[in-house]
Design a protein around this motif. Structure first.
Motif, PDB file in Angstrom:
ATOM      1  N   LEU A   5      -6.372  -1.708 -11.660  1.00 61.23           N
ATOM      2  CA  LEU A   5      -4.876  -1.583 -12.429  1.00 61.23           C
ATOM      3  C   LEU A   5      -4.841   0.262 -12.676  1.00 61.23           C
ATOM      4  N   THR A   6      -5.993   0.792 -12.869  1.00 67.14           N
ATOM      5  CA  THR A   6      -5.690   2.264 -12.950  1.00 67.14           C
ATOM      6  C   THR A   6      -5.322   3.050 -11.722  1.00 67.14           C
ATOM      7  N   HIS A   7      -5.662   2.435 -10.466  1.00 71.63           N
ATOM      8  CA  HIS A   7      -5.238   2.937  -9.225  1.00 71.63           C
ATOM      9  C   HIS A   7      -3.878   2.819  -9.084  1.00 71.63           C
ATOM     10  N   VAL A   8      -3.492   1.663  -9.281  1.00 71.77           N
ATOM     11  CA  VAL A   8      -1.971   1.277  -9.382  1.00 71.77           C
ATOM     12  C   VAL A   8      -1.196   1.916 -10.226  1.00 71.77           C
ATOM     13  N   LEU A   9      -1.463   2.204 -11.414  1.00 74.91           N
ATOM     14  CA  LEU A   9      -0.847   2.922 -12.221  1.00 74.91           C
ATOM     15  C   LEU A   9      -0.663   4.587 -11.964  1.00 74.91           C
ATOM     16  N   VAL A  10      -1.693   5.093 -11.316  1.00 77.82           N
ATOM     17  CA  VAL A  10      -1.738   6.396 -10.738  1.00 77.82           C
ATOM     18  C   VAL A  10      -0.950   6.743  -9.607  1.00 77.82           C
ATOM     19  N   SER A  11      -1.101   5.665  -8.857  1.00 83.13           N
ATOM     20  CA  SER A  11      -0.297   5.801  -7.423  1.00 83.13           C
ATOM     21  C   SER A  11       1.067   5.476  -7.812  1.00 83.13           C
ATOM     22  N   TRP A  45       7.022   3.020  -2.318  1.00 79.12           N
ATOM     23  CA  TRP A  45       6.015   3.598  -1.475  1.00 79.12           C
ATOM     24  C   TRP A  45       4.606   3.645  -1.432  1.00 79.12           C
ATOM     25  N   SER A  46       4.446   4.348  -2.662  1.00 76.25           N
ATOM     26  CA  SER A  46       3.141   5.005  -3.314  1.00 76.25           C
ATOM     27  C   SER A  46       2.357   3.535  -3.423  1.00 76.25           C
ATOM     28  N   CYS A  50      -0.991   2.042  -1.916  1.00 74.79           N
ATOM     29  CA  CYS A  50      -2.316   1.620  -2.722  1.00 74.79           C
ATOM     30  C   CYS A  50      -2.627   0.116  -2.614  1.00 74.79           C
ATOM     31  N   LEU A  51      -1.628  -0.885  -2.479  1.00 78.90           N
ATOM     32  CA  LEU A  51      -1.694  -2.181  -2.303  1.00 78.90           C
ATOM     33  C   LEU A  51      -2.465  -2.585  -1.106  1.00 78.90           C
ATOM     34  N   SER A  52      -1.591  -2.134   0.149  1.00 76.52           N
ATOM     35  CA  SER A  52      -1.975  -2.484   1.398  1.00 76.52           C
ATOM     36  C   SER A  52      -3.362  -1.760   1.719  1.00 76.52           C
ATOM     37  N   ALA A  53      -3.744  -0.367   1.079  1.00 80.45           N
ATOM     38  CA  ALA A  53      -5.202  -0.033   1.423  1.00 80.45           C
ATOM     39  C   ALA A  53      -6.283  -0.904   0.774  1.00 80.45           C
ATOM     40  N   PHE A  54      -5.827  -1.510  -0.377  1.00 79.39           N
ATOM     41  CA  PHE A  54      -6.703  -2.418  -1.212  1.00 79.39           C
ATOM     42  C   PHE A  54      -6.944  -3.829  -0.252  1.00 79.39           C
ATOM     43  N   VAL A  55      -5.722  -4.209   0.214  1.00 74.21           N
ATOM     44  CA  VAL A  55      -5.964  -5.444   0.967  1.00 74.21           C
ATOM     45  C   VAL A  55      -6.602  -5.165   2.250  1.00 74.21           C
ATOM     46  N   SER A  56      -6.353  -3.912   3.056  1.00 77.47           N
ATOM     47  CA  SER A  56      -7.136  -3.779   4.253  1.00 77.47           C
ATOM     48  C   SER A  56      -8.732  -3.597   4.106  1.00 77.47           C
ATOM     49  N   ASP A  57      -9.067  -3.181   2.699  1.00 83.82           N
ATOM     50  CA  ASP A  57     -10.417  -2.914   2.787  1.00 83.82           C
ATOM     51  C   ASP A  57     -11.324  -4.400   2.201  1.00 83.82           C
ATOM     52  N   ASN A  58     -10.344  -5.379   1.733  1.00 79.60           N
ATOM     53  CA  ASN A  58     -10.952  -6.470   1.200  1.00 79.60           C
ATOM     54  C   ASN A  58     -10.637  -7.605   1.927  1.00 79.60           C
ATOM     55  N   TYR A  59      -9.323  -7.805   2.489  1.00 80.76           N
ATOM     56  CA  TYR A  59      -8.936  -9.034   3.418  1.00 80.76           C
ATOM     57  C   TYR A  59      -8.528  -8.823   4.456  1.00 80.76           C
ATOM     58  N   ILE A  60      -7.336  -8.275   4.614  1.00 77.41           N
ATOM     59  CA  ILE A  60      -6.580  -7.907   6.179  1.00 77.41           C
ATOM     60  C   ILE A  60      -6.900  -6.678   6.667  1.00 77.41           C
ATOM     61  N   ASN A 107      -6.339   4.570  -4.021  1.00 82.97           N
ATOM     62  CA  ASN A 107      -7.220   3.255  -3.961  1.00 82.97           C
ATOM     63  C   ASN A 107      -8.765   3.549  -3.598  1.00 82.97           C
ATOM     64  N   TRP A 108      -8.732   4.466  -2.781  1.00 81.63           N
ATOM     65  CA  TRP A 108     -10.078   4.743  -2.096  1.00 81.63           C
ATOM     66  C   TRP A 108     -10.902   5.612  -2.948  1.00 81.63           C
ATOM     67  N   GLY A 109     -10.448   6.023  -3.934  1.00 80.10           N
ATOM     68  CA  GLY A 109     -11.210   6.856  -5.045  1.00 80.10           C
ATOM     69  C   GLY A 109     -10.916   8.262  -4.910  1.00 80.10           C
ATOM     70  N   TYR A 110      -9.954   8.927  -4.140  1.00 86.09           N
ATOM     71  CA  TYR A 110      -9.877  10.354  -3.842  1.00 86.09           C
ATOM     72  C   TYR A 110      -8.780  10.632  -4.709  1.00 86.09           C
TER      73      TYR A 110
END
Length: 418
Positions: A5-11, A45-46, A50-60, A107-110
């Motif tokens: 959620l922090t990543h979502v808000l910052v994005s 867009w941001s 963030c969400l697509s990077a999260f999905v790429s890392d964990n699901y698709i 999302n990747w922590g950078y």
């Protein structure tokens, strides 16, 4: 709070800031408004990034590339179907894609890297109007001269031999052209700033920037103007003294880039030489700050990056290097100072850079190098005093010549100090 959620808000916040600048910039344009995206669009867009990077890392795994392709395709379609003269251009495309990637970085922590990229993107979006205003002030000759210089420097400098050549091994082509690049770069900075300010430049800014670009040209220009508009003689004298004083700061920067030890030796002498100009400029500034500053047209100065100017400086530097090499080879060290004086009548830069290089290479003693720099500065200030006397009005000469005369006297004192 949950890290995701922090990543979502910052994005979302970073995207909103980018969109804010983009929306504000579009509202400043005189054309009819076209929706290229603002706070809401860039926030989304941001978030997509963030969400697509999260999905790429964990699901698709392909989710982020797919989203990037879809965003790019959307902008391409908007470009093709735009019925207006305005359509999404390269800046819109780049800022949109960057905003998606900023969300991915978060999302990747950078997060710090994402903030830096977002800040740079905002700056690039926000300076559209100032950049257009600045570039409109440049002439075709300015652009041509700059391109010539960049092309010749970028192509030729890496190819020229970096070794001593010619009679007495006095010439190093790489070193000579490198000095041209250094002095032209500093001069070009002042030239660009003068172009940016234009006729709105205050008298103090004009004097300072004139000192960066060419204090001699500034002295000649304002000396002539003092006869046309004698009521501004004091203001012109202030600009010229400030330009001549700025010359010492420019010399200190150039010498410091090459030889810090020589700069440390010259630090007190430079302060002594500049003191009369600094005190006079401060007195004029504080006595006139309550009055309205006149509108000043910057003096006509040749672009320091022009090929002709660069070749002239290279030739002067090469001749000075050759003569210094001869007198030092024959043990005529006493001839260095007269040569420095003659060189300084046209430019302090060549002799100052040459002495910095020679001392760094061990071919000239520290004391002699410092004295040569001071002697060149003394001669240059004396030459500008003569220009002021010959070309200026009576009231202008009274102010300018007296202060420049004090600066010459201070230069003599500086010689004694080293």
């Amino acid at each position: 709070m949950n890290p995701f959620l922090t990543h979502v808000l910052v994005s979302a916040c970073l995207g909103a800031l980018i969109g804010l600048i983009r929306q504000w910039n579009d509202q400043q344009t005189p054309e009819a408004p076209v929706d290229f995206g603002g706070v809401r669009t860039y926030s989304l867009w941001s978030l997509l990034g963030c969400l697509s990077a999260f999905v790429s890392d964990n699901y698709i795994a392909a989710m982020l590339p797919v989203v990037m392709v879809l965003v790019g395709a959307h902008l391409v379609v908007a470009h093709i179907k735009s019925a207006s003269d305005r359509y999404p251009g390269g800046t819109t495309f780049a800022s949109s894609m960057l905003t998606c990637l900023i969300g991915a970085l978060v999302n990747w922590g950078y997060t710090q890297s994402a903030i830096v990229v977002a800040a740079f993107t905002m700056v690039m979006l926000g300076i559209k109007q100032p950049v257009h205003s600045i570039t409109s002030r440049f002439t075709t000759a300015d652009i041509r001269a700059t391109l010539q210089f960049v092309a010749i420097t970028g192509v030729i400098l890496p190819l020229v031999p970096n070794r001593a050549m010619g009679p007495y091994l006095a010439f190093n082509p790489f070193s000579i052209w490198l000095m041209v690049v250094l002095i032209s770069g500093i001069g070009f900075l002042g030239y660009v700033l003068m172009r940016m300010l234009g006729t709105k430049a205050g008298i103090a800014a004009t004097g300072f920037l004139g000192g960066l670009a060419s204090s001699t040209a500034t002295t000649l220009a304002f000396s002539k103007r003092s006869k046309v508009t004698p009521e501004l003689a004091t203001d012109y004298a202030f600009a010229v003294v400030l330009a001549c004083t700025t010359m010492y700061a420019r010399l200190a920067v150039m010498i410091g880039v090459i030889d810090q030890q020589l700069l440390l030796t010259l630090l007190v002498p430079i302060l002594v030489m500049a003191a009369p100009g600094v005190l006079y400029a401060a007195w004029i500034w504080f006595s006139k700050r309550a009055t309205t500053q006149p509108e000043v047209h910057p003096p006509s100065i040749t672009n320091p990056l022009s090929l002709k100017t660069s070749i002239q400086f290279a030739a002067l530097y090469a001749v000075a290097a050759f003569l210094i090499k001869i007198v030092t080879n024959f043990g005529w060290d006493n001839a260095v100072l007269p040569l420095a004086f003659l060189s300084g009548l046209t430019s302090t830069d060549a002799m100052s850079l040459l002495m910095a290089n020679n001392h760094k290479d061990g071919t000239t003693l520290l004391q002699l190098a410092a004295q040569a720099v001071i002697m060149a500065s003394l001669a240059n200030t004396l030459a500008k005093a003569i220009i002021a006397i010959v070309c200026g009005s009576r009231s202008y000469v009274k102010h300018t010549a007296s202060i420049l005369g004090l600066m010459v006297a201070a230069s003599v004192l500086a010689l004694w100090l080293v």
